[in-house]
Design a protein around this motif. Structure first.
Motif, PDB file in Angstrom:
ATOM      1  N   SER A 225      -7.932  25.078 -24.573  1.00  0.00           N
ATOM      2  CA  SER A 225      -6.485  25.231 -24.735  1.00  0.00           C
ATOM      3  C   SER A 225      -6.121  26.712 -24.633  1.00  0.00           C
ATOM      4  CB  SER A 225      -6.039  24.682 -26.092  1.00  0.00           C
ATOM      5  OG  SER A 225      -6.204  23.281 -26.138  1.00  0.00           O
ATOM      6  N   VAL A 226      -5.168  27.002 -23.770  1.00  0.00           N
ATOM      7  CA  VAL A 226      -4.770  28.376 -23.511  1.00  0.00           C
ATOM      8  C   VAL A 226      -3.319  28.568 -23.949  1.00  0.00           C
ATOM      9  CG1 VAL A 226      -4.547  30.177 -21.772  1.00  0.00           C
ATOM     10  CG2 VAL A 226      -6.303  28.399 -21.515  1.00  0.00           C
ATOM     11  N   ALA A 227      -3.098  29.476 -24.891  1.00  0.00           N
ATOM     12  CA  ALA A 227      -1.745  29.750 -25.370  1.00  0.00           C
ATOM     13  C   ALA A 227      -1.028  30.658 -24.383  1.00  0.00           C
ATOM     14  CB  ALA A 227      -1.808  30.409 -26.745  1.00  0.00           C
ATOM     15  N   LEU A 228       0.035  30.144 -23.763  1.00  0.00           N
ATOM     16  CA  LEU A 228       0.707  30.874 -22.698  1.00  0.00           C
ATOM     17  C   LEU A 228       2.124  31.292 -23.025  1.00  0.00           C
ATOM     18  CD1 LEU A 228      -0.496  28.832 -19.585  1.00  0.00           C
ATOM     19  CD2 LEU A 228      -1.269  31.085 -20.330  1.00  0.00           C
ATOM     20  N   GLY A 229       2.621  30.897 -24.184  1.00  0.00           N
ATOM     21  CA  GLY A 229       3.986  31.271 -24.506  1.00  0.00           C
ATOM     22  C   GLY A 229       4.965  30.786 -23.446  1.00  0.00           C
ATOM     23  N   PRO A 230       5.949  31.603 -23.095  1.00  0.00           N
ATOM     24  CA  PRO A 230       6.994  31.164 -22.167  1.00  0.00           C
ATOM     25  C   PRO A 230       6.645  31.364 -20.696  1.00  0.00           C
ATOM     26  CG  PRO A 230       7.542  33.310 -23.011  1.00  0.00           C
ATOM     27  CD  PRO A 230       6.257  32.911 -23.685  1.00  0.00           C
ATOM     28  N   ASN A 231       5.379  31.304 -20.324  1.00  0.00           N
ATOM     29  CA  ASN A 231       4.975  31.545 -18.931  1.00  0.00           C
ATOM     30  C   ASN A 231       4.200  30.380 -18.330  1.00  0.00           C
ATOM     31  OD1 ASN A 231       5.873  34.437 -18.776  1.00  0.00           O
ATOM     32  ND2 ASN A 231       4.436  34.561 -20.480  1.00  0.00           N
ATOM     33  N   LEU A 232       4.374  29.187 -18.892  1.00  0.00           N
ATOM     34  CA  LEU A 232       3.551  28.056 -18.491  1.00  0.00           C
ATOM     35  C   LEU A 232       3.822  27.600 -17.059  1.00  0.00           C
ATOM     36  CD1 LEU A 232       1.360  26.473 -19.904  1.00  0.00           C
ATOM     37  CD2 LEU A 232       3.055  24.816 -20.638  1.00  0.00           C
ATOM     38  N   TYR A 233       5.071  27.595 -16.660  1.00  0.00           N
ATOM     39  CA  TYR A 233       5.421  27.137 -15.318  1.00  0.00           C
ATOM     40  C   TYR A 233       4.701  27.956 -14.254  1.00  0.00           C
ATOM     41  CZ  TYR A 233       8.237  26.521 -11.088  1.00  0.00           C
ATOM     42  OH  TYR A 233       8.645  26.303  -9.798  1.00  0.00           O
ATOM     43  N   ASP A 234       4.806  29.265 -14.353  1.00  0.00           N
ATOM     44  CA  ASP A 234       4.186  30.133 -13.352  1.00  0.00           C
ATOM     45  C   ASP A 234       2.666  29.988 -13.360  1.00  0.00           C
ATOM     46  OD1 ASP A 234       6.580  31.151 -12.445  1.00  0.00           O
ATOM     47  OD2 ASP A 234       6.593  32.811 -13.869  1.00  0.00           O
ATOM     48  N   ALA A 235       2.083  29.878 -14.546  1.00  0.00           N
ATOM     49  CA  ALA A 235       0.627  29.754 -14.649  1.00  0.00           C
ATOM     50  C   ALA A 235       0.137  28.471 -13.984  1.00  0.00           C
ATOM     51  CB  ALA A 235       0.205  29.788 -16.108  1.00  0.00           C
ATOM     52  N   LEU A 236       0.873  27.382 -14.157  1.00  0.00           N
ATOM     53  CA  LEU A 236       0.508  26.119 -13.512  1.00  0.00           C
ATOM     54  C   LEU A 236       0.679  26.222 -12.004  1.00  0.00           C
ATOM     55  CD1 LEU A 236       2.069  23.614 -16.033  1.00  0.00           C
ATOM     56  CD2 LEU A 236      -0.299  23.537 -15.241  1.00  0.00           C
ATOM     57  N   LEU A 237       1.745  26.818 -11.577  1.00  0.00           N
ATOM     58  CA  LEU A 237       2.009  26.942 -10.152  1.00  0.00           C
ATOM     59  C   LEU A 237       0.942  27.772  -9.461  1.00  0.00           C
ATOM     60  CD1 LEU A 237       4.267  25.820  -8.377  1.00  0.00           C
ATOM     61  CD2 LEU A 237       5.428  28.017  -8.574  1.00  0.00           C
ATOM     62  N   ARG A 238       0.471  28.812 -10.139  1.00  0.00           N
ATOM     63  CA  ARG A 238      -0.558  29.682  -9.557  1.00  0.00           C
ATOM     64  C   ARG A 238      -1.970  29.145  -9.768  1.00  0.00           C
ATOM     65  NH1 ARG A 238       2.853  33.936 -11.875  1.00  0.00           N
ATOM     66  NH2 ARG A 238       1.495  33.926 -13.703  1.00  0.00           N
ATOM     67  N   GLY A 239      -2.112  28.086 -10.540  1.00  0.00           N
ATOM     68  CA  GLY A 239      -3.433  27.524 -10.779  1.00  0.00           C
ATOM     69  C   GLY A 239      -4.246  28.292 -11.797  1.00  0.00           C
ATOM     70  N   GLU A 240      -3.585  29.092 -12.642  1.00  0.00           N
ATOM     71  CA  GLU A 240      -4.307  29.841 -13.669  1.00  0.00           C
ATOM     72  C   GLU A 240      -4.819  28.919 -14.775  1.00  0.00           C
ATOM     73  OE1 GLU A 240      -1.637  32.851 -14.958  1.00  0.00           O
ATOM     74  OE2 GLU A 240      -1.557  33.834 -12.995  1.00  0.00           O
ATOM     75  N   VAL A 241      -4.166  27.780 -14.939  1.00  0.00           N
ATOM     76  CA  VAL A 241      -4.653  26.712 -15.811  1.00  0.00           C
ATOM     77  C   VAL A 241      -4.666  25.435 -14.996  1.00  0.00           C
ATOM     78  CG1 VAL A 241      -3.955  27.700 -18.027  1.00  0.00           C
ATOM     79  CG2 VAL A 241      -2.315  26.357 -16.702  1.00  0.00           C
ATOM     80  N   ASP A 242      -5.512  24.487 -15.394  1.00  0.00           N
ATOM     81  CA  ASP A 242      -5.661  23.247 -14.630  1.00  0.00           C
ATOM     82  C   ASP A 242      -4.554  22.242 -14.938  1.00  0.00           C
ATOM     83  OD1 ASP A 242      -8.281  23.930 -13.423  1.00  0.00           O
ATOM     84  OD2 ASP A 242      -8.956  23.885 -15.522  1.00  0.00           O
ATOM     85  N   ALA A 243      -4.049  22.286 -16.147  1.00  0.00           N
ATOM     86  CA  ALA A 243      -2.982  21.380 -16.570  1.00  0.00           C
ATOM     87  C   ALA A 243      -2.201  22.061 -17.673  1.00  0.00           C
ATOM     88  CB  ALA A 243      -3.562  20.053 -17.059  1.00  0.00           C
TER      89      ALA A 243
END
Length: 391
Positions: A225-243
């Motif tokens: 589990s990765v705590a991303l705060g208010p940046n989850l959309y961009d992280a998912l779009l870039r593939g920085e997290v799998d889900a």
């Protein structure tokens, strides 16, 4: 804002803007300041709020790229948009600043349902549900709108608070797979060993993730589990997290780009299929001493919110979103919210404000799965009452 809000929080340490399970031991809150800055300033502070779709379960914690807040305190007050009426009793009601959470409260204010009950309600936008609960516990305010998760955590820590009306019976989250991983991850069990983005550890989205893993015979801690705060959309779009756990409009925007939806908790049928029933989320909360000293006030506020939910259910999404602060849904995002409300409002917003025992019990069981509760035999009946909505 504390420096801890500007880092990726990977441990359950105490931070004044942390989420649901991060109530500090002192249970204190800063003194309420009703107009230190404008609502526009605090909403501007939220920055990427809409693209994540939430400040997770209304318990906000900044990720690695979180903006620094210009806000000198933890509490800001909304600027009234509905005309005030003379002779009304002024009352502060604090809640976490999240658009789907906001709607019943803003509708009750703007449609005059609070005023009909004799109250000029000042809706205090707070930076996180934990801060709202702390303000309630410290008696800075007598009423707050927060998730049931926080009620469970507070009572477990020996701080009596209670939910008196349900404004949302489902969480505002969906578990989606990054567009680049959609062909590889097709079911919950495929998440084992994967990086899954959540707002913060211990918040509702993180708890639901662990519950899903357990229900699929996996160790609740088998994902990273990765705590991303208010940046989850961009992280998912870039593939920085799998889900990751997202909300609207992130859910719609990511789906348009090929993201796979594993579970949508805003859909009542899906929630029933994966969790076995509703999961009590938002509601009007107070303290037992307020129930004793101000039962008429509790009943009137609950009645106003029930009317607000009924108004929401009887109007279109394009009408409903007008009750949300425009700063929360700029540009085309407002239409995404409108369509989402048309799709999910029947699932999300109960028409009677009744809190279902099985839905509360599901919240408690989820926290047990996550290992958060000190008291394994917490008394469910102390967490809520339907006395003020059932008449």
């Amino acid at each position: 804002m504390s420096d801890c809000c500007n880092r990726n929080i990977m441990e359950r340490d105490i931070c004044p803007c942390d989420g649901i399970d991060l109530l500090d031991d002192s249970q204190t809150a800063p003194e309420i300041q009703t107009h230190p800055i404008t609502r526009r300033q605090v909403l501007k502070y939220m920055g990427g709020f809409l693209l994540t779709g939430f400040i997770a379960a209304c318990g906000q914690a900044g990720g690695p790229q979180a903006q620094k807040s210009p806000v000198p305190t933890s509490i800001v007050s909304s600027q009234p948009t509905a005309p005030s009426r003379e002779g009304l009793t002024k009352l502060d009601l604090a809640f976490c600043s999240q658009v789907l959470c906001i709607l019943p409260f803003e509708v009750a204010r703007q449609q005059g349902y609070f005023a009909d009950e004799g109250y000029d309600v000042n809706l205090i936008y707070m930076k996180g549900g934990a801060l709202a609960i702390n303000a309630l516990i410290s008696k800075s305010v007598d009423f707050v709108g927060t998730p049931m998760d926080l009620i469970v955590r507070s009572v477990d820590q020996g701080q009596p608070v209670i939910m008196v009306a349900s404004t949302s019976r489902l969480p505002f989250f969906a578990l989606v797979v990054s567009p680049g991983k959609s062909s590889e991850i097709t079911k919950i069990s495929d998440l084992q060993g994967k990086r899954v983005g959540v707002n913060n550890l211990g918040t509702t989205d993180d708890l639901l993730l662990k519950a899903l893993l357990a229900k699929n015979n996996l160790d609740p801690n088998s994902t990273d589990s990765v705590a991303l705060g208010p940046n989850l959309y961009d992280a998912l779009l870039r593939g920085e997290v799998d889900a990751g756990m997202v909300q609207e409009p992130a859910l719609t925007l990511l789906s348009q780009k090929g993201a796979r939806v594993l579970v949508n908790f805003m859909d009542r049928q899906q929630t029933n299929e994966v969790l076995g029933g509703d999961y009590q989320f938002m509601g009007l909360n107070t303290r037992p001493d307020v129930l004793d000293s101000k039962p008429d006030v509790v009943e009137k506020l609950a009645r106003a919110l029930v009317k607000a939910n009924q108004w929401i259910l009887n109007h279109t999404g394009s009408e409903i979103v007008k009750a949300a602060p425009q700063e929360l849904a700029p540009g085309d995002d407002i239409q995404i919210f409108a369509k989402a409300l048309d799709k999910y409002k029947e699932s999300l917003y109960p028409s009677d404000g009744v809190i279902e025992e099985h839905a509360v019990r599901r919240v408690v069981e989820t926290q047990k799965i996550s290992g958060l509760l000190k008291n394994e035999n917490i008394d469910i009946s102390t967490l809520y009452t339907n006395k003020y909505v059932e008449g």
